[in-house]
Design an enzyme around this catalytic site. Structure first.
Site, PDB file in Angstrom:
ATOM      1  N   ILE A  32      36.970  41.934  40.397  1.00 27.25           N
ATOM      2  CA  ILE A  32      36.910  40.857  39.210  1.00 27.25           C
ATOM      3  C   ILE A  32      35.635  40.235  39.061  1.00 27.25           C
ATOM      4  O   ILE A  32      34.953  40.194  40.256  1.00 27.25           O
ATOM      5  CB  ILE A  32      38.086  39.980  39.350  1.00 27.25           C
ATOM      6  N   TYR A  42      38.044  40.040  56.019  1.00 28.48           N
ATOM      7  CA  TYR A  42      38.495  39.828  54.704  1.00 28.48           C
ATOM      8  C   TYR A  42      40.059  40.548  54.384  1.00 28.48           C
ATOM      9  O   TYR A  42      41.126  39.848  54.259  1.00 28.48           O
ATOM     10  CB  TYR A  42      37.716  40.020  53.594  1.00 28.48           C
ATOM     11  N   SER A  76      37.317  25.408  40.880  1.00 28.91           N
ATOM     12  CA  SER A  76      35.785  25.044  40.679  1.00 28.91           C
ATOM     13  C   SER A  76      35.294  26.264  39.941  1.00 28.91           C
ATOM     14  O   SER A  76      34.340  26.349  39.074  1.00 28.91           O
ATOM     15  CB  SER A  76      35.001  24.467  41.403  1.00 28.91           C
ATOM     16  N   SER A 132      44.314  40.268  47.911  1.00 30.39           N
ATOM     17  CA  SER A 132      43.449  41.443  47.133  1.00 30.39           C
ATOM     18  C   SER A 132      43.738  42.950  47.565  1.00 30.39           C
ATOM     19  O   SER A 132      44.386  43.134  48.498  1.00 30.39           O
ATOM     20  CB  SER A 132      42.042  41.260  47.891  1.00 30.39           C
TER      21      SER A 132
END
Ligand code: NAP
Length: 248
Positions: free
Chosen positions: A189, A156, A15, A143
């Site tokens: 990004i 993370y 999305s 990542s």
């Protein structure tokens, strides 16, 4: 025939941000794209309508990738309706940044269950189908933080490093059925995830990036598209970095 004409692609977290760019790119190449989201139905519907306006085919599918049973059911529904899944992009991901000493168990758990359990849940459901098809591409978003670490992101970093191990193991397991499993490792990004950085922190990062800019979602989508294409049929268990040279 366009590259992905006969293929169905499921993009988790399609999305917004990188997932959105991946959904648009795969659809432009002819795939029927299932745009998954967790909460933001309107954004997912906008992605579908952009795809349709450009002459492509897509639909939304809202489910939480961290919910094992729901994922199995929803993926079953997609296959019943569309006849298969040929490309799975495990893109859905969140951050919940804080230092270890301040990190609550919930901060750890939410990031691990969305980012890492989510990859297992979706891959497990799709692998069964791809094994029957004897064809498939699984592309996982890791990542740079999972490769080099980052202060304030232990949860993370652990989830993203876990994705790399998962990718390499799944690649070995599924290779005999002509299913490739690869990871794409973006640096910084321009998306909602990096929107919260202060100007000072942004500048500090940019000073360290040899290409001197944050990447765009399209920079990442191009690499995902390559891994999904026939050109990449002999690549598996690989981690492709899209990070402007910040970590090599
Ligand atoms: P983003 O803009 O924050 O978008 C996150 C997407 O994931 C949204 O579509 C969101 O859906 C979806 N999502 C979140 N939790 C979900 C759940 N439990 N179930 C299903 N969908 C869920 O993120 P992004 O920056 O594009 O990042 C995409 C991926 O790239 C992530 O895995 C991220 O870790 C990775 N990555 C990003 C960067 C970066 O600099 N941006 C760098 C390296 C790696 P809703 O819209 O419904 O919330």
């Amino acid at each position: 025939m366009a590259e992905n004409e006969q293929k169905v692609a499921l993009v988790t977290g399609g999305s917004r941000g990188i997932g959105r760019a991946i959904a648009l790119r795969l659809a432009a190449e002819g795939a029927y794209v299932v745009v998954n989201y967790a909460k933001n139905r309107q954004a997912a519907e906008e992605v579908v309508s952009s795809i349709e306006k450009a002459g492509g085919r897509a639909r939304v599918s809202g489910f939480d990738v961290s919910d094992f049973d729901t994922v199995q059911e929803e993926i079953e529904n997609i296959v019943t309706e569309l006849g298969g899944i040929h490309i799975l992009v495990n893109n859905a991901g969140i951050t919940q940044d804080t230092l270890i000493v301040r990190m609550k168990k919930e901060d750890w758990d939410s990031v691990m269950t969305t980012n890492l359990d989510g990859v297992f849940n979706c891959t497990k459901a799709v692998a069964r189908i791809m094994i029957k098809q004897r064809q498939g591409r699984i592309i996982n978003l890791t990542s740079v933080v999972g490769e080099m670490g980052n202060s304030g992101q232990t949860n993370y970093a652990a989830s993203k490093a876990g994705i790399i191990g998962f990718t390499k193991a799944a690649a070995r397991e599924l290779a005999s059925r002509a299913i490739t499993v690869n990871a794409v490792s973006p640096g910084f990004i321009e998306t909602d995830i990096t929107q919260n950085l202060t100007d000072e922190i942004r500048k500090q990062y940019i000073d360290k990036i040899p290409l001197q800019r944050f990447g765009s979602p399209e920079d990442v989508a191009g690499v995902v598209s390559f891994l999904a294409s026939d050109e990449a049929s002999y690549i598996t268990g690989e981690v492709l970095r899209v990070n402007g040279g910040i970590y090599t």
